[in-house]
Scaffold this active site. Sequence first.
Site, mmCIF file in Angstrom:
data_model
loop_
_atom_site.group_PDB
_atom_site.id
_atom_site.type_symbol
_atom_site.label_atom_id
_atom_site.label_comp_id
_atom_site.label_asym_id
_atom_site.label_seq_id
_atom_site.Cartn_x
_atom_site.Cartn_y
_atom_site.Cartn_z
ATOM 1 N N CYS A 42 -10.694 12.907 6.610
ATOM 2 C CA CYS A 42 -9.680 11.883 6.874
ATOM 3 C C CYS A 42 -10.172 10.839 7.859
ATOM 4 O O CYS A 42 -10.061 9.636 7.615
ATOM 5 C CB CYS A 42 -8.399 12.534 7.381
ATOM 6 S SG CYS A 42 -7.103 11.333 7.756
ATOM 7 N N CYS A 47 -8.881 8.859 4.826
ATOM 8 C CA CYS A 47 -7.650 8.099 5.060
ATOM 9 C C CYS A 47 -7.815 6.931 6.027
ATOM 10 O O CYS A 47 -7.384 5.812 5.739
ATOM 11 C CB CYS A 47 -6.565 9.019 5.598
ATOM 12 S SG CYS A 47 -6.566 10.680 4.932
ATOM 13 N N LYS A 50 -10.364 4.160 4.935
ATOM 14 C CA LYS A 50 -9.857 3.600 3.679
ATOM 15 C C LYS A 50 -8.690 2.657 3.929
ATOM 16 O O LYS A 50 -8.621 1.569 3.344
ATOM 17 C CB LYS A 50 -9.439 4.734 2.750
ATOM 18 C CG LYS A 50 -8.935 4.304 1.389
ATOM 19 C CD LYS A 50 -8.622 5.527 0.546
ATOM 20 C CE LYS A 50 -7.625 6.423 1.233
ATOM 21 N NZ LYS A 50 -7.341 7.666 0.472
ATOM 22 N N TYR A 177 -4.803 8.961 -6.544
ATOM 23 C CA TYR A 177 -4.558 8.052 -5.426
ATOM 24 C C TYR A 177 -5.837 7.424 -4.880
ATOM 25 O O TYR A 177 -5.851 6.246 -4.497
ATOM 26 C CB TYR A 177 -3.752 8.742 -4.326
ATOM 27 C CG TYR A 177 -4.469 9.810 -3.544
ATOM 28 C CD1 TYR A 177 -5.088 9.509 -2.346
ATOM 29 C CD2 TYR A 177 -4.502 11.126 -3.993
ATOM 30 C CE1 TYR A 177 -5.740 10.484 -1.617
ATOM 31 C CE2 TYR A 177 -5.152 12.108 -3.266
ATOM 32 C CZ TYR A 177 -5.767 11.786 -2.083
ATOM 33 O OH TYR A 177 -6.415 12.763 -1.363
ATOM 34 N N GLU A 181 -6.357 3.336 -4.934
ATOM 35 C CA GLU A 181 -6.524 2.692 -3.628
ATOM 36 C C GLU A 181 -7.805 1.873 -3.593
ATOM 37 O O GLU A 181 -7.803 0.712 -3.154
ATOM 38 C CB GLU A 181 -6.514 3.748 -2.528
ATOM 39 C CG GLU A 181 -5.138 4.335 -2.272
ATOM 40 C CD GLU A 181 -5.135 5.518 -1.334
ATOM 41 O OE1 GLU A 181 -4.065 5.823 -0.784
ATOM 42 O OE2 GLU A 181 -6.203 6.149 -1.143
ATOM 43 N N HIS A 442 19.799 -6.470 8.104
ATOM 44 C CA HIS A 442 19.644 -7.592 7.179
ATOM 45 C C HIS A 442 18.929 -8.750 7.855
ATOM 46 O O HIS A 442 19.192 -9.040 9.022
ATOM 47 C CB HIS A 442 21.025 -8.037 6.689
ATOM 48 C CG HIS A 442 20.975 -9.123 5.671
ATOM 49 N ND1 HIS A 442 20.599 -8.885 4.362
ATOM 50 C CD2 HIS A 442 21.232 -10.453 5.766
ATOM 51 C CE1 HIS A 442 20.645 -10.020 3.696
ATOM 52 N NE2 HIS A 442 21.018 -10.979 4.524
ATOM 53 N N GLU A 447 17.184 -2.071 3.770
ATOM 54 C CA GLU A 447 18.634 -1.981 3.612
ATOM 55 C C GLU A 447 19.034 -1.602 2.193
ATOM 56 O O GLU A 447 20.145 -1.111 1.957
ATOM 57 C CB GLU A 447 19.311 -3.285 4.017
ATOM 58 C CG GLU A 447 19.014 -4.463 3.104
ATOM 59 C CD GLU A 447 19.703 -5.737 3.564
ATOM 60 O OE1 GLU A 447 20.918 -5.686 3.863
ATOM 61 O OE2 GLU A 447 19.019 -6.781 3.643
#
Length: 467
Positions: A42, A47, A50, A177, A181, A442, A447
């Site tokens: 990682c 991770c 990357k 994934y 990616e 908002h 939301e």
Amino acid sequence: MAYDYDLFVIGAGSGGVRASRIAAGYGARVGICEDYRVGGTCVIRGCVPKKLLVYGSKFAHEFEDSLAYGWVRGEVTHSWATLRDNVQKEVDRLNAVYIRLLDGPGVKIHMGRGRLMDRHTIQVGSETITADKILVCTGGRPEVPPIPGHEFAITSNEAFHLPDPLPKRITIVGGGYIAVEFAGIFNGLGCHVDLVIRRDRVLRGFDEECRTFVHEALAHSGIKMRTETQIGRIVADPNGQAGGKAPFQVHTQLGGMFETDLVMYATGRVPNTQGIGLEKAGVQLDKAGAIAVDEWSKTTADNIWAVGDVTDRIALTPVALMEGHCFADTVFGNMPRKPDHRDVPSAVFCQPELANVGLTEEEARIRLGELRVFTSAFTPMKYTVSGRKQRSFMKLIVEAATDKVVGAHMVGDDAAELIQGLAIAIKAGATKAQFDATVGIHPTAGEEFVTMRTARVEEPAKKAAAE
């Protein structure tokens, strides 16, 4: 018998480092070995670097969008060498941080590949080390199928160190994934990307609607989606770039051929169990080749445990951290606790981003009764001005009988950041009524998760099939 250590850990990735320092904090004498760099996949070649590449690749779109917001600029060029080297500087920094994390509580680092000689003995280089208890945290490794020409392909391990300039045409094999990616990374950095997928869409195992949304977005971004395609062989072009042709010819199993400058395999990772002496210590593997463990992460050897990707439960860094911490608390902290693998959130840093927590719609229809499914697809406010054709998609899955939200999914900007917050609510058993009672902020994309009111009703999969 007096052992060198109370605990010896094989593999200094996220799970191994967490378990080591927590155990040492409880007063255990702890040693750890690593054959590459402290920090694991990682931190060193996964991770973290990357996602930094993802950030770098997105600036091309940001520059384009800025024009509609009044920014005037000249020609912009990209230096792969600058991005690559700066990312590696950050990796070096994190490597040093992880070493300090071990040094602080007194964990002794042994550099070299660890191999079990028996249940209490580990060979690390020329050293022979003994330990009362052993934890295996060797993670996973990329796998390349043994097709003719496979030696010409790279994996994600090598992708972080490519020479400058980047190849003009890059072929990525895989639909998971890692593949999507890197497809987004190289596409954003100006490469022509061919994504070769064995099935009809990317990201098998994720929610079907989300898969479709991501797949169509990748195609719209300019990535060539070669679906239902398998590579038969890779051939080096004898003329190469000197003859004005691509270095490689990629031949499909059905007789097709296309040219590329680089082939990267991202067809999955396998548990890193080979050559570490598990059989000598009586540690058994499961059918998938991973270390078989019980709910406490204990192997078939009484004094040996395993956590992280090498066990192939949920191959995510935070899961390895949880498992390693639970092991240390249980075995050395007198606080028995099992890792909880329910409702683990995850993200795919493709472009657009995908994140989820809880059940997919398909899983929920099999496991639960009637469902209410809420969805929303929209153009984010940012792109209404710039005109970028990128939409977001959100989905809530609710168990009708209890009103509990059992799954939340999103495709779009900052999906991982939003889903991380929702993961707390879903872990706590929040209902759709509680979502509805929450006032939204908002204007935000988030939301939408508290303003969706119209649902479609889905019958359980088994009942629907019977009818």
